[in-house]
Design a protein around this motif. Structure first.
Motif, PDB file in Angstrom:
ATOM      1  N   ASP A  81       0.832  -1.202   0.000  1.00  0.00           N
ATOM      2  CA  ASP A  81       0.000   0.000   0.000  1.00  0.00           C
ATOM      3  C   ASP A  81       0.869   1.256   0.000  1.00  0.00           C
ATOM      4  OD1 ASP A  81      -2.190  -1.688   0.191  1.00  0.00           O
ATOM      5  OD2 ASP A  81      -2.209  -1.611   2.385  1.00  0.00           O
ATOM      6  N   GLY A  82       0.418   2.265  -0.692  1.00  0.00           N
ATOM      7  CA  GLY A  82       1.078   3.560  -0.657  1.00  0.00           C
ATOM      8  C   GLY A  82       2.103   3.797  -1.742  1.00  0.00           C
ATOM      9  N   ALA A  92       8.414   9.700  -6.478  1.00  0.00           N
ATOM     10  CA  ALA A  92       7.842   8.354  -6.559  1.00  0.00           C
ATOM     11  C   ALA A  92       8.127   7.629  -5.255  1.00  0.00           C
ATOM     12  CB  ALA A  92       8.441   7.601  -7.735  1.00  0.00           C
ATOM     13  N   LEU A  93       7.253   6.694  -4.881  1.00  0.00           N
ATOM     14  CA  LEU A  93       7.410   5.978  -3.614  1.00  0.00           C
ATOM     15  C   LEU A  93       7.201   4.486  -3.833  1.00  0.00           C
ATOM     16  CD1 LEU A  93       7.801   6.237  -0.498  1.00  0.00           C
ATOM     17  CD2 LEU A  93       5.295   6.228  -0.331  1.00  0.00           C
ATOM     18  N   LEU A  94       8.146   3.717  -3.347  1.00  0.00           N
ATOM     19  CA  LEU A  94       8.040   2.257  -3.348  1.00  0.00           C
ATOM     20  C   LEU A  94       7.916   1.823  -1.894  1.00  0.00           C
ATOM     21  CD1 LEU A  94       8.275  -0.494  -4.840  1.00  0.00           C
ATOM     22  CD2 LEU A  94      10.743  -0.317  -4.533  1.00  0.00           C
ATOM     23  N   ALA A  95       6.808   1.174  -1.540  1.00  0.00           N
ATOM     24  CA  ALA A  95       6.547   0.848  -0.135  1.00  0.00           C
ATOM     25  C   ALA A  95       6.029  -0.582  -0.020  1.00  0.00           C
ATOM     26  CB  ALA A  95       5.531   1.818   0.452  1.00  0.00           C
ATOM     27  N   VAL A  96       6.506  -1.287   1.027  1.00  0.00           N
ATOM     28  CA  VAL A  96       6.001  -2.633   1.331  1.00  0.00           C
ATOM     29  C   VAL A  96       5.763  -2.737   2.829  1.00  0.00           C
ATOM     30  CG1 VAL A  96       7.087  -3.792  -0.634  1.00  0.00           C
ATOM     31  CG2 VAL A  96       8.352  -3.576   1.507  1.00  0.00           C
ATOM     32  N   GLN A  97       4.813  -3.588   3.201  1.00  0.00           N
ATOM     33  CA  GLN A  97       4.505  -3.843   4.603  1.00  0.00           C
ATOM     34  C   GLN A  97       4.461  -5.362   4.803  1.00  0.00           C
ATOM     35  OE1 GLN A  97       1.860  -2.160   2.668  1.00  0.00           O
ATOM     36  NE2 GLN A  97       3.154  -0.331   2.728  1.00  0.00           N
ATOM     37  N   PHE A  98       4.925  -5.837   5.979  1.00  0.00           N
ATOM     38  CA  PHE A  98       4.986  -7.278   6.176  1.00  0.00           C
ATOM     39  C   PHE A  98       4.955  -7.620   7.661  1.00  0.00           C
ATOM     40  CE2 PHE A  98       9.177  -5.482   5.851  1.00  0.00           C
ATOM     41  CZ  PHE A  98       9.932  -6.109   6.823  1.00  0.00           C
ATOM     42  N   GLU A  99       4.544  -8.853   7.928  1.00  0.00           N
ATOM     43  CA  GLU A  99       4.510  -9.440   9.266  1.00  0.00           C
ATOM     44  C   GLU A  99       3.806  -8.538  10.280  1.00  0.00           C
ATOM     45  OE1 GLU A  99       4.900 -12.398   9.505  1.00  0.00           O
ATOM     46  OE2 GLU A  99       6.703 -13.213   8.597  1.00  0.00           O
ATOM     47  N   GLU A 100       4.325  -8.514  11.524  1.00  0.00           N
ATOM     48  CA  GLU A 100       3.644  -7.847  12.630  1.00  0.00           C
ATOM     49  C   GLU A 100       4.005  -6.364  12.721  1.00  0.00           C
ATOM     50  OE1 GLU A 100       1.415  -9.377  14.483  1.00  0.00           O
ATOM     51  OE2 GLU A 100       1.719 -11.269  13.425  1.00  0.00           O
ATOM     52  N   GLY A 101       3.549  -5.568  11.769  1.00  0.00           N
ATOM     53  CA  GLY A 101       3.747  -4.125  11.862  1.00  0.00           C
ATOM     54  C   GLY A 101       5.072  -3.617  11.340  1.00  0.00           C
ATOM     55  N   HIS A 102       5.770  -4.377  10.492  1.00  0.00           N
ATOM     56  CA  HIS A 102       7.019  -3.925   9.892  1.00  0.00           C
ATOM     57  C   HIS A 102       6.728  -3.326   8.511  1.00  0.00           C
ATOM     58  CE1 HIS A 102       8.585  -6.358  13.081  1.00  0.00           C
ATOM     59  NE2 HIS A 102       8.248  -7.495  12.495  1.00  0.00           N
ATOM     60  N   SER A 103       7.472  -2.284   8.163  1.00  0.00           N
ATOM     61  CA  SER A 103       7.282  -1.667   6.847  1.00  0.00           C
ATOM     62  C   SER A 103       8.594  -1.066   6.367  1.00  0.00           C
ATOM     63  CB  SER A 103       6.194  -0.582   6.891  1.00  0.00           C
ATOM     64  OG  SER A 103       6.578   0.469   7.765  1.00  0.00           O
ATOM     65  N   TRP A 104       8.704  -0.926   5.054  1.00  0.00           N
ATOM     66  CA  TRP A 104       9.915  -0.383   4.429  1.00  0.00           C
ATOM     67  C   TRP A 104       9.502   0.384   3.175  1.00  0.00           C
ATOM     68  CZ3 TRP A 104      12.188  -0.779  -0.368  1.00  0.00           C
ATOM     69  CH2 TRP A 104      13.529  -0.379  -0.462  1.00  0.00           C
ATOM     70  N   SER A 105      10.139   1.536   2.975  1.00  0.00           N
ATOM     71  CA  SER A 105       9.827   2.324   1.779  1.00  0.00           C
ATOM     72  C   SER A 105      11.038   3.141   1.350  1.00  0.00           C
ATOM     73  CB  SER A 105       8.633   3.258   2.033  1.00  0.00           C
ATOM     74  OG  SER A 105       8.961   4.227   3.015  1.00  0.00           O
ATOM     75  N   VAL A 106      11.063   3.504   0.079  1.00  0.00           N
ATOM     76  CA  VAL A 106      12.112   4.364  -0.461  1.00  0.00           C
ATOM     77  C   VAL A 106      11.464   5.310  -1.471  1.00  0.00           C
ATOM     78  CG1 VAL A 106      12.690   2.614  -2.208  1.00  0.00           C
ATOM     79  CG2 VAL A 106      14.334   4.440  -1.682  1.00  0.00           C
ATOM     80  N   ASN A 107      11.871   6.577  -1.441  1.00  0.00           N
ATOM     81  CA  ASN A 107      11.312   7.535  -2.392  1.00  0.00           C
ATOM     82  C   ASN A 107      12.363   7.903  -3.440  1.00  0.00           C
ATOM     83  OD1 ASN A 107      12.755   9.101  -0.377  1.00  0.00           O
ATOM     84  ND2 ASN A 107      11.912  10.910  -1.387  1.00  0.00           N
ATOM     85  N   PHE A 108      11.891   8.258  -4.637  1.00  0.00           N
ATOM     86  CA  PHE A 108      12.763   8.586  -5.765  1.00  0.00           C
ATOM     87  C   PHE A 108      12.400   9.972  -6.301  1.00  0.00           C
ATOM     88  CE2 PHE A 108      12.137   4.025  -5.648  1.00  0.00           C
ATOM     89  CZ  PHE A 108      13.416   3.516  -5.775  1.00  0.00           C
ATOM     90  N   THR A 109      13.438  10.734  -6.630  1.00  0.00           N
ATOM     91  CA  THR A 109      13.233  12.026  -7.281  1.00  0.00           C
ATOM     92  C   THR A 109      13.968  12.016  -8.610  1.00  0.00           C
ATOM     93  OG1 THR A 109      15.141  12.947  -6.098  1.00  0.00           O
ATOM     94  CG2 THR A 109      12.973  13.282  -5.106  1.00  0.00           C
ATOM     95  N   LYS A 110      13.600  12.952  -9.479  1.00  0.00           N
ATOM     96  CA  LYS A 110      14.249  12.982 -10.784  1.00  0.00           C
ATOM     97  C   LYS A 110      14.563  14.408 -11.203  1.00  0.00           C
ATOM     98  CE  LYS A 110      10.334  13.295 -14.018  1.00  0.00           C
ATOM     99  NZ  LYS A 110       9.784  12.773 -15.275  1.00  0.00           N
TER     100      LYS A 110
END
Length: 434
Positions: A81-82, A92-110
């Protein structure tokens, strides 16, 4: 947007048989899943594409006051999501969520010609008791770190097969087998690749193990290789490392480092300062120096100030942690730490120096040998080491018994000389009476 996950196929063969045995022994525990995220725009055209593997090594405090390392890997079931496409004015945003409340995301500019990753945000939840057993601090913890990705030309695909890592706030993030393109043009993934520094185009292609390969290898009879005496490992080159806080240098270190790994058989590894990058933190009472040698070897030194409220304060090395990875698939070969050191003790405002070889016992499988050491983790002035407190007094302690022995020896000589001359005088006196 589509996100597809699958278990990785057979692992790439490591460069040594010992590594292979280690990988086989930990294959279940360190099983990884690759993710493929295909972000679509309003017209259902691909605007951001990514495929990669990652793993997290997290250090946390337990209720007993000890520190433990937890390994967090991506499972087969995640959400995404997101994630957003981005445009000329919006990241731009690349986001993932997993397991018990863990999440990771990275944003990109150009820019007009390139795109690049800016910041990585990682949230881990210590309420996940399966990962963070007996954690003292409960709840989600978020860290934000600057990505080290170089700018990539628009319409190029960023590729990095070798393991890369980022360290911040007791978390090491490992990434490998990355294929990525942000701001995809016209919904078509580019055909031209931009490689990371760790990938060397001249390296030989990796052959994945198959049943045919394994069968052939096991049934082919090879002539024994001629036995040659192993070459002795030379002392490591001395590296110069420093950390800055703003524009000021806050930590200085000069040291040659050698790892002594004895898991399977003794193996000495010299850390090459020319390929080693530096990270860490400076503080008033704690400081951490982290080294990444560019070959999936990570070493951290943590210093503390003792007698912080006293007039005479001293610093010392309290903790060392080491992580060795298989650089081809990111699996952990060895992870060790020791937080009970009381080494490299010196007055605050001074530096500690020791030219002789020293050994830090991390655990039964790992030692670190240091050479030509000089360290100052606090109160650095004008980018220079302060007056050094040398470890030579440890050696000079032998001078005291030697000096006492020499003095006693001299006293014995004087007594003998006095006796000799006294006896001679007595004999001469006897001749005169005769």
């Amino acid at each position: 947007m589509e996100a597809r996950w699958w278990p990785r196929g057979p692992l790439r063969p490591p460069r040594c048989s010992a590594c292979l045995l280690l990988l086989l022994g930990t294959a279940v525990f360190f099983q990884s899943y690759a993710v493929e995220v295909d972000v679509k725009d309003a017209t259902n055209a691909t605007c951001l594409y990514a495929q990669w593997l990652m793993r997290f090594l997290i250090k946390y405090e337990t209720n007993s006051g000890d520190y433990k390392n937890a390994t967090l890997s991506l499972p087969s079931n995640v959400t995404h999501d997101g994630s957003t496409c981005g445009n000329d004015t919006q990241a731009a945003l690349l986001a993932v969520q997993f397991e018990e409340g863990h999440s990771w995301s990275v944003n990109f500019t150009k820019t007009n010609e390139t795109y690049q990753a800016d910041f990585i945000t990682f949230t881990y939840n210590t309420n996940d008791s399966a990962v963070f057993r007996d954690a003292k601090r409960k709840g989600p913890i978020t860290i934000v770190v600057k990505d080290t990705m170089h700018p990539v030309e628009l319409n190029n695909v960023f590729v990095c097969h070798n393991t890369d890592s980022i360290e911040a706030e007791n978390v090491t993030q490992f990434f490998w087998n990355i294929t990525l393109q942000a701001f995809v043009q016209n919904g078509t993934i580019g055909k031209k690749e931009s490689r990371c520094d760790a990938d060397k185009p001249t390296s030989a292609p990796t052959i994945l193990p198959t049943v045919a390969n394994i069968t052939t290898a096991s049934t082919t009879t090879l002539s024994p290789a001629p036995t040659t005496a192993p070459k002795p490992v030379e002392n490591p080159d001395t590296g110069n490392y420093s950390l800055k806080s703003g524009n000021k240098t806050c930590l200085l270190a000069t040291v040659g480092l050698q790892l002594n790994v004895s898991q399977d058989k003794p193996l000495l590894i010299n850390i090459n300062p020319k390929t080693t990058s530096v990270d860490g933190t400076c503080g008033n009472t704690t400081a951490t120096l982290r080294l990444n040698d560019g070959n999936s070897r990570f070493i951290g030194f943590t210093f503390f100030v003792k007698n912080a409220s006293a007039n005479v304060r001293r610093f010392y090395l309290k903790e060392v942690n080491v992580t060795l990875l298989n650089h081809m698939n990111g699996s952990v070969i060895l992870s060790a730490d020791n937080n009970n050191f009381s080494k490299w003790d010196a007055s605050l405002g001074s530096s500690y120096m020791c030219r002789k070889e020293q050994t830090l016992e991390i655990n039964e499988d790992l030692q670190i040998h240091t050479f030509n050491l000089r360290i100052q983790p606090f109160l650095v002035k004008e980018n220079k080491f302060s007056t050094a407190e040398d470890c030579s007094p440890e050696v000079d302690n032998f001078i005291v018994p030697i000096a006492v022995g020499a003095a006693l020896g001299g006293l014995v000589v004087l007594v003998l000389m006095a006796y000799f001359f006294g006896h001679k005088k007595h004999r001469n006196a006897g001749y005169e009476q005769f």
